[in-house]
Design a protein around this motif. Structure first.
Motif, mmCIF file in Angstrom:
data_model
loop_
_atom_site.group_PDB
_atom_site.id
_atom_site.type_symbol
_atom_site.label_atom_id
_atom_site.label_comp_id
_atom_site.label_asym_id
_atom_site.label_seq_id
_atom_site.Cartn_x
_atom_site.Cartn_y
_atom_site.Cartn_z
ATOM 1 N N LEU A 1 0.833 -1.207 0.000
ATOM 2 C CA LEU A 1 0.000 0.000 0.000
ATOM 3 C C LEU A 1 0.865 1.253 0.000
ATOM 4 N N GLU B 1 0.013 6.867 2.006
ATOM 5 C CA GLU B 1 -1.210 7.608 2.326
ATOM 6 C C GLU B 1 -2.472 6.746 2.266
ATOM 7 N N ALA B 2 -2.340 5.499 1.828
ATOM 8 C CA ALA B 2 -3.483 4.586 1.742
ATOM 9 C C ALA B 2 -3.613 3.789 3.037
ATOM 10 N N ASN B 3 -4.828 3.293 3.271
ATOM 11 C CA ASN B 3 -5.026 2.468 4.459
ATOM 12 C C ASN B 3 -5.911 1.265 4.130
ATOM 13 N N GLN C 1 -9.611 1.832 3.012
ATOM 14 C CA GLN C 1 -9.773 2.189 1.602
ATOM 15 C C GLN C 1 -9.697 0.933 0.729
ATOM 16 N N LEU C 2 -8.814 0.049 1.076
ATOM 17 C CA LEU C 2 -8.687 -1.205 0.334
ATOM 18 C C LEU C 2 -9.960 -2.043 0.483
ATOM 19 N N LEU D 1 -3.837 3.409 -4.233
ATOM 20 C CA LEU D 1 -3.708 2.527 -3.069
ATOM 21 C C LEU D 1 -2.452 1.662 -3.114
#
Length: 105
Positions: free
Chosen positions: A17, A20-22, A25-26, A95
């Motif tokens: 990832l 800044e993605a978490n 979000q996934l 992501l």
């Protein structure tokens, strides 16, 4: 098991990832694949949100996208075969680190 051969380590989902993605979000991008699979199992649309989704510990990336593999009973209480939910790369934009996107040969 996903490996980074250059770094010689086993990857976790967090490794692929973007910073800044978490995971939430996934999970959101995985919802469409889950709903499509539930519909294929004969689940009525008004019941699609009754099965909570968590990230599988079994996953891999290929030229189709991110595969989350769930064992029997993980997506529904009913006995099913293993389920391979695929999230295409277009739903993973922003992501996944570009380094880990698998290109078709």
């Amino acid at each position: 098991v996903m490996l980074d051969v250059e770094k010689k380590l086993q990857l976790t989902i967090e490794d692929v990832l973007l910073p800044e993605a978490n995971k939430n979000q996934l999970l959101t991008s995985l919802q469409k694949a889950k709903k499509d699979w539930l519909i294929s199992q004969g689940i009525a649309e008004n019941h699609l949100d009754e099965w909570p989704l968590k990230l599988s510990k079994q996953w891999y990336l290929d030229d189709q996208g991110l595969h989350m593999v769930y064992q029997s009973g993980e997506l529904m209480n009913a006995h099913t075969t293993a389920v391979d939910l695929i999230v295409p790369y277009n739903l993973l934009e922003g992501l996944i680190k570009p380094y880990y996107i698998v290109q078709a040969i």
